[in-house]
Scaffold this motif. Sequence first.
Motif, short mmCIF file in Angstrom:
data_model
loop_
_atom_site.label_atom_id
_atom_site.label_comp_id
_atom_site.label_asym_id
_atom_site.label_seq_id
_atom_site.Cartn_x
_atom_site.Cartn_y
_atom_site.Cartn_z
N PHE A 293 0.81 -1.22 0.00
CA PHE A 293 0.00 0.00 0.00
C PHE A 293 0.84 1.27 0.00
CE2 PHE A 293 -2.96 -3.16 1.72
CZ PHE A 293 -4.03 -2.96 0.86
N ASP A 294 2.15 1.15 0.28
CA ASP A 294 3.03 2.32 0.26
C ASP A 294 3.55 2.62 -1.14
OD1 ASP A 294 2.83 2.67 3.01
OD2 ASP A 294 4.50 1.30 3.42
N SER A 295 3.36 1.72 -2.09
CA SER A 295 4.00 1.87 -3.40
C SER A 295 3.25 2.86 -4.29
CB SER A 295 4.08 0.52 -4.09
OG SER A 295 2.81 0.09 -4.53
N ARG A 296 3.96 3.40 -5.25
CA ARG A 296 3.37 4.38 -6.17
C ARG A 296 2.27 3.76 -7.03
NH1 ARG A 296 7.77 8.60 -8.70
NH2 ARG A 296 8.79 9.23 -6.74
N LEU A 297 2.52 2.56 -7.53
CA LEU A 297 1.51 1.92 -8.38
C LEU A 297 0.22 1.66 -7.61
CD1 LEU A 297 3.75 -0.59 -10.36
CD2 LEU A 297 2.43 1.29 -11.35
N MET A 298 0.33 1.22 -6.37
CA MET A 298 -0.86 0.94 -5.57
C MET A 298 -1.63 2.24 -5.29
SD MET A 298 -2.49 -1.66 -4.12
CE MET A 298 -1.45 -2.96 -3.43
N LYS A 299 -0.91 3.28 -4.97
CA LYS A 299 -1.58 4.55 -4.67
C LYS A 299 -2.34 5.07 -5.89
CE LYS A 299 1.61 6.00 -1.01
NZ LYS A 299 2.72 6.92 -0.63
N ARG A 300 -1.73 4.92 -7.08
CA ARG A 300 -2.38 5.45 -8.28
C ARG A 300 -3.53 4.55 -8.74
NH1 ARG A 300 -1.17 8.39 -13.14
NH2 ARG A 300 0.33 9.58 -11.90
N LEU A 301 -3.25 3.26 -8.94
CA LEU A 301 -4.25 2.39 -9.56
C LEU A 301 -5.37 1.98 -8.60
CD1 LEU A 301 -1.98 2.21 -11.73
CD2 LEU A 301 -2.78 -0.11 -12.18
N ARG A 302 -5.05 1.82 -7.33
CA ARG A 302 -6.09 1.40 -6.37
C ARG A 302 -6.71 2.60 -5.66
NH1 ARG A 302 -7.35 -2.92 -2.22
NH2 ARG A 302 -8.13 -1.73 -0.44
N ASP A 303 -5.85 3.39 -4.99
CA ASP A 303 -6.38 4.45 -4.13
C ASP A 303 -7.01 5.60 -4.92
OD1 ASP A 303 -5.34 2.87 -2.17
OD2 ASP A 303 -3.63 4.15 -1.71
N GLN A 304 -6.31 6.04 -5.97
CA GLN A 304 -6.79 7.21 -6.70
C GLN A 304 -7.78 6.86 -7.80
OE1 GLN A 304 -3.35 9.43 -8.10
NE2 GLN A 304 -2.36 9.34 -6.08
N LYS A 305 -7.54 5.76 -8.53
CA LYS A 305 -8.37 5.45 -9.69
C LYS A 305 -9.36 4.31 -9.45
CE LYS A 305 -6.61 8.61 -12.30
NZ LYS A 305 -6.03 8.37 -13.63
N GLY A 306 -9.13 3.47 -8.47
CA GLY A 306 -10.04 2.37 -8.21
C GLY A 306 -10.09 1.32 -9.30
N TYR A 307 -8.99 1.15 -10.03
CA TYR A 307 -8.97 0.18 -11.12
C TYR A 307 -8.82 -1.26 -10.63
CZ TYR A 307 -8.21 4.01 -14.47
OH TYR A 307 -8.33 5.14 -15.25
N THR A 308 -8.21 -1.44 -9.47
CA THR A 308 -7.85 -2.78 -9.04
C THR A 308 -7.80 -2.85 -7.52
OG1 THR A 308 -6.15 -4.52 -9.22
CG2 THR A 308 -5.37 -2.24 -9.13
N TYR A 309 -7.95 -4.06 -6.99
CA TYR A 309 -7.79 -4.26 -5.55
C TYR A 309 -6.31 -4.30 -5.17
CZ TYR A 309 -12.75 -5.27 -5.01
OH TYR A 309 -14.12 -5.18 -4.98
N GLY A 310 -5.47 -4.67 -6.13
CA GLY A 310 -4.05 -4.76 -5.82
C GLY A 310 -3.20 -4.80 -7.07
N VAL A 311 -2.07 -4.12 -7.04
CA VAL A 311 -1.10 -4.13 -8.13
C VAL A 311 0.27 -4.28 -7.49
CG1 VAL A 311 -1.00 -1.60 -8.12
CG2 VAL A 311 -0.16 -2.87 -10.12
N TYR A 312 1.14 -5.03 -8.12
CA TYR A 312 2.45 -5.29 -7.53
C TYR A 312 3.52 -5.19 -8.61
CZ TYR A 312 2.26 -9.72 -10.00
OH TYR A 312 2.18 -10.67 -11.00
N SER A 313 4.74 -4.98 -8.16
CA SER A 313 5.90 -5.20 -9.03
C SER A 313 6.88 -6.06 -8.25
CB SER A 313 6.56 -3.87 -9.44
OG SER A 313 7.13 -3.21 -8.33
N SER A 314 7.64 -6.86 -8.98
CA SER A 314 8.55 -7.80 -8.31
C SER A 314 9.81 -7.99 -9.13
CB SER A 314 7.86 -9.15 -8.10
OG SER A 314 7.46 -9.71 -9.35
N LEU A 315 10.85 -8.46 -8.46
CA LEU A 315 12.12 -8.81 -9.08
C LEU A 315 12.45 -10.25 -8.73
CD1 LEU A 315 14.16 -5.61 -8.14
CD2 LEU A 315 13.49 -6.25 -10.46
N VAL A 316 12.94 -11.00 -9.72
CA VAL A 316 13.33 -12.39 -9.49
C VAL A 316 14.79 -12.55 -9.93
CG1 VAL A 316 12.83 -14.82 -9.95
CG2 VAL A 316 10.96 -13.14 -9.93
N PRO A 317 15.74 -12.28 -9.04
CA PRO A 317 17.15 -12.40 -9.43
C PRO A 317 17.55 -13.86 -9.64
CG PRO A 317 16.96 -11.90 -7.09
CD PRO A 317 15.58 -11.80 -7.66
#
Length: 433
Positions: A293-317
Motif C-alpha cells: 500500500f506504500d507503493s506508487r503503483l498501488m496509490k495510483r491504480l487502487r487508491d486514486q483510480k479504483g482500477y484494481t484491488y491490488g497491483v504489484y511489481s517484483s524482481l526475481v534475481p
Amino acid sequence: MHFKTFILALAALPLTTQAAVDIQRWTTSEGTQILLVERRENPIVDMKISFKGAGSVFNPQGKSQVAEFTAALLTDGTKTLDEEAFNEKANDIAANIGSDSGHETATISFRSLSKAKNLKQTVALVNESLTAPRFDPAVFARRQKQAVTALQQQETAPDFTAGRAFTKLAYPSHPYGKDAYVTVDSLKAVTLDDIRAFHRTHYGKNNAVVAIVGDVSRRQAEKMVQTALKGLPQKSRADSSIAPVDKQTAQRRDIPFAGEQAQIILGMPLIKRHDPDYYALVAGNYILGGGGFDSRLMKRLRDQKGYTYGVYSSLVPLTEAGVFRIGYSTQKKNTRASLADVRAVVEQFIAEGPTEAELEQAKANIIGSFPLRFDSNAKLLDYLSLIGVHNLESSYLEDYPKAVGRLTTAQIKDAWQRRVKFSDLHIVVVGAQ
C-alpha cells in the motif's frame, strides 16, 4: 506429543537475530561446498543439499518436468523400501525428509533430532534416497498423471495464461523459458529411462552445496555430508552453465478470455543475483510497486483510480537476468486507461527517481524486516543454500542491510534510468476485448 510433531514445533521457534550469523564455510576435496551455522538452543538439525544444474532449466528438449519428477521420486522410496515403507521409516526415526526442484537446482533436505541415533539413521536414509532411489513405475505414473491434471486445471486460469505468455516473450529461446512450453504431450513423453539418465548425469558430489543449521559441530557436519553423499558420482556429467539472456524487442500479446476481468502483466528480464545495481533495483522496486500500500503503483491504480484491488511489481534475481514484472487485474473496460496510468507512474519514477521520504520509508521497511527472513532454522537454512549456490559472500546477511542503508536517491535514479525503459517492457493482456 509424537517425536515428529515435536521436531516441527521446535523448528518454528525463533532464533536470536541481534547477533551476527557465524557461518562456517569450506569445500571438500571432492568439490562439495558446505555451509554450517551451529545453533545449540534446540536439539534439532536441519540439512539441505542443493545440486546445481539439476533444476527445470536443464530439462531435455521436448520432455517437460524430468528434473521435477526426478527430484520428487527421490523421496518416494528406495530400492529396499517402497513408498509406504519409506514414509514409515522416516516417521519411526522422527525425521522429516523432502525433495524438490527449482529453476536452477534440485534439493533434498531433512529435519531431525540431534540425538546421535536419530541423526545417524536420518542421514543414512537420505543417502539411500540419493544413491538408490526406487523410481517405482506405479508412483511415477501417478505423479505423471497428477502433473497432466494440474496443467489442464492451470490452463483454465487467466493468471496462469498470462504468466505463461509473458515468459514466452521474455525468454523465447532461453532455458529460463522452458516452463512456459510444458504441454500434455511433453509431460506424457517423459519415461523412467529419462529420469534415471537425468539422475545419473545431474547429481554428483562436485555440484552439491550442503547447508546445515542446528545442534551439530563442524566435525559432525563433515561426517554427515560424507555419509549423505557416499556412493554418488564424484563429478556431475552435466553442464550446469547458463547462457546470458539476449535482449528482446518488446512485444504485446492480447489474449481473449471469458469473464469480466483482464489479467495484465508487464515486464522484462532485468536482474542477476550478482548484479552491480542489485540494491538500487531492489529498493527502487519497493518504492515503485513492491511495497504494498506504500507503493506508487498501488496509490495510483487502487487508491486514486479504483482500477484494481491490488497491483504489484517484483524482481526475481537469477544467475542470469531474472524478470522485473508488474501485475494486476482490472475490469476489461479499464484495460486501456489503467495501462496508461501504469506507464505514467513508471516513466515518472524513471525520470525523477524516488523522493527522500520514499527512500527513508523503503530503507526502514527493508532493513527492519530483514532479520525476519532468517529468524528460524528453516529460514536460515534457505539463506545458507542461497549463499552457497550463488557464491555470495559469507557476510551476505550482514552486508545486505548495510548496502540498502547506504543507498541514495541519486543512485536509484541512475540505475533505473540506465536499466529500464517503459518501451522495453513486454505487455500481456489476458481477457482482451
